[in-house]
Design a protein around this motif. Structure first.
Motif, PDB file in Angstrom:
ATOM      1  N   ASN A 178     -69.934 -18.822  36.216  1.00  0.00           N
ATOM      2  CA  ASN A 178     -70.727 -19.184  35.030  1.00  0.00           C
ATOM      3  C   ASN A 178     -71.421 -17.981  34.395  1.00  0.00           C
ATOM      4  OD1 ASN A 178     -73.258 -18.730  36.350  1.00  0.00           O
ATOM      5  ND2 ASN A 178     -73.351 -20.842  37.070  1.00  0.00           N
ATOM      6  N   GLY A 179     -71.383 -16.834  35.056  1.00  0.00           N
ATOM      7  CA  GLY A 179     -71.877 -15.598  34.456  1.00  0.00           C
ATOM      8  C   GLY A 179     -73.374 -15.489  34.289  1.00  0.00           C
ATOM      9  N   GLY A 208     -73.593 -41.757  41.185  1.00  0.00           N
ATOM     10  CA  GLY A 208     -74.369 -42.363  40.114  1.00  0.00           C
ATOM     11  C   GLY A 208     -75.864 -42.138  40.225  1.00  0.00           C
ATOM     12  N   ARG A 209     -76.267 -41.071  40.933  1.00  0.00           N
ATOM     13  CA  ARG A 209     -77.695 -40.772  41.082  1.00  0.00           C
ATOM     14  C   ARG A 209     -78.118 -39.715  40.065  1.00  0.00           C
ATOM     15  NH1 ARG A 209     -75.962 -40.261  46.567  1.00  0.00           N
ATOM     16  NH2 ARG A 209     -76.320 -38.009  46.413  1.00  0.00           N
ATOM     17  N   PRO A 210     -79.422 -39.602  39.778  1.00  0.00           N
ATOM     18  CA  PRO A 210     -79.905 -38.563  38.852  1.00  0.00           C
ATOM     19  C   PRO A 210     -79.655 -37.163  39.420  1.00  0.00           C
ATOM     20  CG  PRO A 210     -81.579 -40.252  39.206  1.00  0.00           C
ATOM     21  CD  PRO A 210     -80.510 -40.504  40.219  1.00  0.00           C
ATOM     22  N   LEU A 211     -79.486 -36.206  38.526  1.00  0.00           N
ATOM     23  CA  LEU A 211     -79.260 -34.823  38.939  1.00  0.00           C
ATOM     24  C   LEU A 211     -80.578 -34.074  39.066  1.00  0.00           C
ATOM     25  CD1 LEU A 211     -76.176 -33.753  36.794  1.00  0.00           C
ATOM     26  CD2 LEU A 211     -76.277 -35.162  38.858  1.00  0.00           C
ATOM     27  N   ALA A 212     -80.623 -33.126  39.989  1.00  0.00           N
ATOM     28  CA  ALA A 212     -81.789 -32.256  40.144  1.00  0.00           C
ATOM     29  C   ALA A 212     -81.691 -31.101  39.154  1.00  0.00           C
ATOM     30  CB  ALA A 212     -81.862 -31.724  41.570  1.00  0.00           C
ATOM     31  N   ALA A 213     -82.844 -30.647  38.659  1.00  0.00           N
ATOM     32  CA  ALA A 213     -82.885 -29.534  37.712  1.00  0.00           C
ATOM     33  C   ALA A 213     -83.965 -28.552  38.154  1.00  0.00           C
ATOM     34  CB  ALA A 213     -83.154 -30.034  36.297  1.00  0.00           C
ATOM     35  N   PRO A 214     -83.739 -27.849  39.270  1.00  0.00           N
ATOM     36  CA  PRO A 214     -84.772 -26.953  39.803  1.00  0.00           C
ATOM     37  C   PRO A 214     -85.037 -25.765  38.891  1.00  0.00           C
ATOM     38  CG  PRO A 214     -82.711 -26.655  40.977  1.00  0.00           C
ATOM     39  CD  PRO A 214     -82.513 -27.837  40.088  1.00  0.00           C
ATOM     40  N   GLU A 215     -86.262 -25.264  38.967  1.00  0.00           N
ATOM     41  CA  GLU A 215     -86.620 -24.056  38.224  1.00  0.00           C
ATOM     42  C   GLU A 215     -85.786 -22.882  38.746  1.00  0.00           C
ATOM     43  OE1 GLU A 215     -88.625 -23.385  35.703  1.00  0.00           O
ATOM     44  OE2 GLU A 215     -89.286 -25.457  35.438  1.00  0.00           O
ATOM     45  N   PRO A 216     -85.320 -22.024  37.865  1.00  0.00           N
ATOM     46  CA  PRO A 216     -84.541 -20.865  38.335  1.00  0.00           C
ATOM     47  C   PRO A 216     -85.413 -19.879  39.096  1.00  0.00           C
ATOM     48  CG  PRO A 216     -84.981 -20.694  35.983  1.00  0.00           C
ATOM     49  CD  PRO A 216     -85.449 -22.056  36.397  1.00  0.00           C
ATOM     50  N   PHE A 227     -72.865 -25.402  29.389  1.00  0.00           N
ATOM     51  CA  PHE A 227     -73.417 -26.104  30.544  1.00  0.00           C
ATOM     52  C   PHE A 227     -74.927 -25.936  30.610  1.00  0.00           C
ATOM     53  CE2 PHE A 227     -72.688 -21.788  31.853  1.00  0.00           C
ATOM     54  CZ  PHE A 227     -73.706 -21.486  32.748  1.00  0.00           C
ATOM     55  N   ASP A 228     -75.572 -26.840  31.337  1.00  0.00           N
ATOM     56  CA  ASP A 228     -77.010 -26.784  31.566  1.00  0.00           C
ATOM     57  C   ASP A 228     -77.271 -25.764  32.666  1.00  0.00           C
ATOM     58  OD1 ASP A 228     -79.644 -27.183  32.490  1.00  0.00           O
ATOM     59  OD2 ASP A 228     -79.606 -29.316  32.000  1.00  0.00           O
ATOM     60  N   PRO A 229     -78.001 -24.685  32.391  1.00  0.00           N
ATOM     61  CA  PRO A 229     -78.199 -23.650  33.405  1.00  0.00           C
ATOM     62  C   PRO A 229     -79.043 -24.091  34.594  1.00  0.00           C
ATOM     63  CG  PRO A 229     -79.530 -23.178  31.460  1.00  0.00           C
ATOM     64  CD  PRO A 229     -78.645 -24.328  31.108  1.00  0.00           C
ATOM     65  N   ARG A 230     -79.694 -25.258  34.484  1.00  0.00           N
ATOM     66  CA  ARG A 230     -80.495 -25.738  35.613  1.00  0.00           C
ATOM     67  C   ARG A 230     -79.718 -26.736  36.474  1.00  0.00           C
ATOM     68  NH1 ARG A 230     -86.447 -27.112  33.423  1.00  0.00           N
ATOM     69  NH2 ARG A 230     -86.662 -27.681  35.626  1.00  0.00           N
ATOM     70  N   THR A 231     -79.075 -27.713  35.852  1.00  0.00           N
ATOM     71  CA  THR A 231     -78.286 -28.667  36.639  1.00  0.00           C
ATOM     72  C   THR A 231     -76.889 -28.131  36.920  1.00  0.00           C
ATOM     73  OG1 THR A 231     -77.354 -29.809  34.708  1.00  0.00           O
ATOM     74  CG2 THR A 231     -79.497 -30.580  35.532  1.00  0.00           C
ATOM     75  N   LEU A 232     -76.402 -27.185  36.077  1.00  0.00           N
ATOM     76  CA  LEU A 232     -75.066 -26.591  36.152  1.00  0.00           C
ATOM     77  C   LEU A 232     -73.969 -27.556  35.689  1.00  0.00           C
ATOM     78  CD1 LEU A 232     -75.398 -24.644  39.528  1.00  0.00           C
ATOM     79  CD2 LEU A 232     -75.906 -23.849  37.212  1.00  0.00           C
ATOM     80  N   LEU A 233     -74.352 -28.680  35.073  1.00  0.00           N
ATOM     81  CA  LEU A 233     -73.387 -29.660  34.588  1.00  0.00           C
ATOM     82  C   LEU A 233     -72.840 -29.228  33.229  1.00  0.00           C
ATOM     83  CD1 LEU A 233     -72.010 -32.452  34.917  1.00  0.00           C
ATOM     84  CD2 LEU A 233     -73.990 -33.432  33.722  1.00  0.00           C
ATOM     85  N   CYS A 234     -71.514 -29.250  33.104  1.00  0.00           N
ATOM     86  CA  CYS A 234     -70.868 -28.872  31.849  1.00  0.00           C
ATOM     87  C   CYS A 234     -70.925 -30.016  30.846  1.00  0.00           C
ATOM     88  CB  CYS A 234     -69.405 -28.508  32.102  1.00  0.00           C
ATOM     89  SG  CYS A 234     -69.161 -27.091  33.188  1.00  0.00           S
TER      90      CYS A 234
END
Length: 464
Positions: free
Chosen positions: A312-313, A338-346, A293-300
């Motif tokens: 997700n550990g 159907g919108r774009p996902l956010a990818a905030p800085e950790p 998964f993407d650790p920023r968006t959390l999408l698998c």
């Protein structure tokens, strides 16, 4: 078979799941929270809250024992183990009830009870009689204590944080397997309450510390109140009488044995992922069944599924679980629409251990071979003014910055570290240099002045 449809299905009603469900609803999605039980969040039920209640009891006893330092005479100290654990459970149950009250306020069509399993990339089976269709799903199933292989046949003689707080009285002796944050917190609290404690760990460090100076200091401080067996491996354990006999191999290879009333497995909490049918959802699975998964968006990878919190550990800590839950909920709602996902800085890494002295890790970890690229500021609490006033003068700070002085992180062992570490974490998150943070107010006499001492050493090195 009952058929239900929703925009977002959230599996798990812990800290991350509750936050995700609320965030998805705020974003306009029809969200359903699926709870298998027992609920109440790991933190409130078996984690940070009951452990801190145990620590508070140990602190009260230790304060009475050390009252002579301040010229006070406390003639007799008696620990009522049943009373200690009764208060712990009473307060713990209050915290859990507050969480449950929030869930009970949800509309009936916003929650389901039962164990969930993916049938495909758009359907969950909940229990035996409900099928839940979704546009996006969130896995927030939390974690469970790991029990090392040699301890798995001990029955109720082996305790975990899921069972420790249910015992009626304090044991006379306890073997603690794992010297990490959870293990050392419980070990010290129990030792202060009069339990004979032996701590076993395969590593050489306690409380998650890694800087050699602080590792040495922590081993000395904690070793004064309990028996430490570092660099050891438990090879055998068996029920014996009313207790358990344990055999271990020391780091010199010699075999030893000991008998204890109970043994506590505190060797980590792996994610709860088995039985979810993640492969049926089309997800790309890695080692031990963990979805990629993407650790920023959390999408698998492979499906409309996000994974959050302890499941997700990444950082199994409550404040991270709450934040990740919000991100997952918002992104699941966006995915469904159907919108774009956010990818905030950790967030900057921030971990605390609530022993006495406390320990904390902030930002970038210690690297033994990074001396050429870093400047380290050091400080000892042994002679720090406020620490000596309070009779808590042990431990120290190690803070590192890049060669230009920008703060990267640090490790701490000492009094008030839960506050000092947040001060440093904020500075690292904001990209401040040691000189910039040092230019903020440091009141006298406070423990925070110790942080200023370490910052000054870095600032001087940069100036040179």
């Amino acid at each position: 078979m009952r058929e239900i449809a929703c925009d977002v299905a959230v599996i798990g009603a812990g800290t991350a799941g509750i936050a995700a469900h609320a965030a998805a609803r705020r974003a306009g999605a029809r969200a359903v929270l699926v709870e298998a039980g027992p609920g109440g969040t790991t933190c409130a039920r078996v984690g940070c809250m009951p452990s801190k209640l145990l620590i508070a009891a140990g602190k009260a006893v230790q304060g009475a024992r050390e009252a002579g330092l301040f010229g006070l005479d406390v003639p007799e100290i008696r620990v009522d183990g049943r009373a200690v654990l009764h208060r712990l459970r009473s307060e713990r149950d209050r915290f859990v009830a507050l969480v449950r009250d929030g869930l009970d306020d949800l509309p009936e069509d916003a929650r389901l009870s039962g164990r969930a399993r993916f049938e495909d990339a758009g359907t969950l089976r909940v229990g035996e009689d409900t099928r839940l269709g979704f546009r996006a799903a969130i896995v927030a199933t939390g974690s469970s204590p790991a029990i090392p292989e040699p301890l798995r046949d001990l029955g109720d003689r082996v305790l975990t944080t899921d069972t420790l707080f249910e015992i009626e009285d304090l044991p006379r002796s306890l073997a603690v397997v794992g010297g990490g944050p959870v293990g050392i917190e419980i070990a010290q609290a129990m030792a202060r309450l009069g339990v004979e404690i032996d701590v076993f760990d395969a590593g050489a460090a306690l409380a998650g510390l890694s800087h050699p100076d602080l590792v040495e200091a922590a081993n000395a401080v904690f070793g004064a109140g309990m028996n430490l067996h570092l660099g050891t491996e438990i090879v055998e354990a068996a029920r014996e009488g009313e207790g358990v006999r344990v055999a271990w191999t020391a780091k010199d290879g010699e075999r030893h044995e000991g008998r204890f009333d109970r043994i506590l497995a505190a060797a980590g909490r792996p994610p709860n992922l088995s039985g979810l049918g993640l492969d049926a959802a089309g997800l790309s699975l890695g080692e031990k069944g963990m979805p990629r998964f993407d650790p920023r968006t959390l999408l698998c990878e492979g499906g409309p599924v996000l994974i959050t919190g302890d499941a997700n550990g990444i950082r199994p800590i409550l404040h991270e679980a709450a934040r990740q839950g919000r991100i997952a909920g918002e992104n699941a709602a966006a995915l469904a629409a159907g919108r774009p996902l956010a990818a905030p800085e950790p967030w900057v890494n921030l971990a605390m251990v609530f022993t006495h002295p406390q320990a904390a890790l902030v930002g970038a970890p210690y690297e033994a071979d990074a001396a050429g690229a870093r400047i380290t500021g050091a400080m000892s609490f042994c002679d720090q003014g406020r620490a000596r006033i309070e009779g808590e003068n042990s431990g120290g700070l190690r803070i590192w910055a890049d060669r230009g002085g920008r703060l990267l992180g640090g490790e701490m062992l000492g009094p008030g570290v839960e506050h000092l570490s947040q001060y440093l974490a904020l500075a690292v998150q904001q990209g401040l240099s040691a000189a910039e943070l040092r230019d903020r107010p440091f009141y006298h006499p406070t423990l925070e002045e110790g942080l200023e001492t370490a910052l000054a050493e870095i600032a001087r090195a940069v100036a040179r």
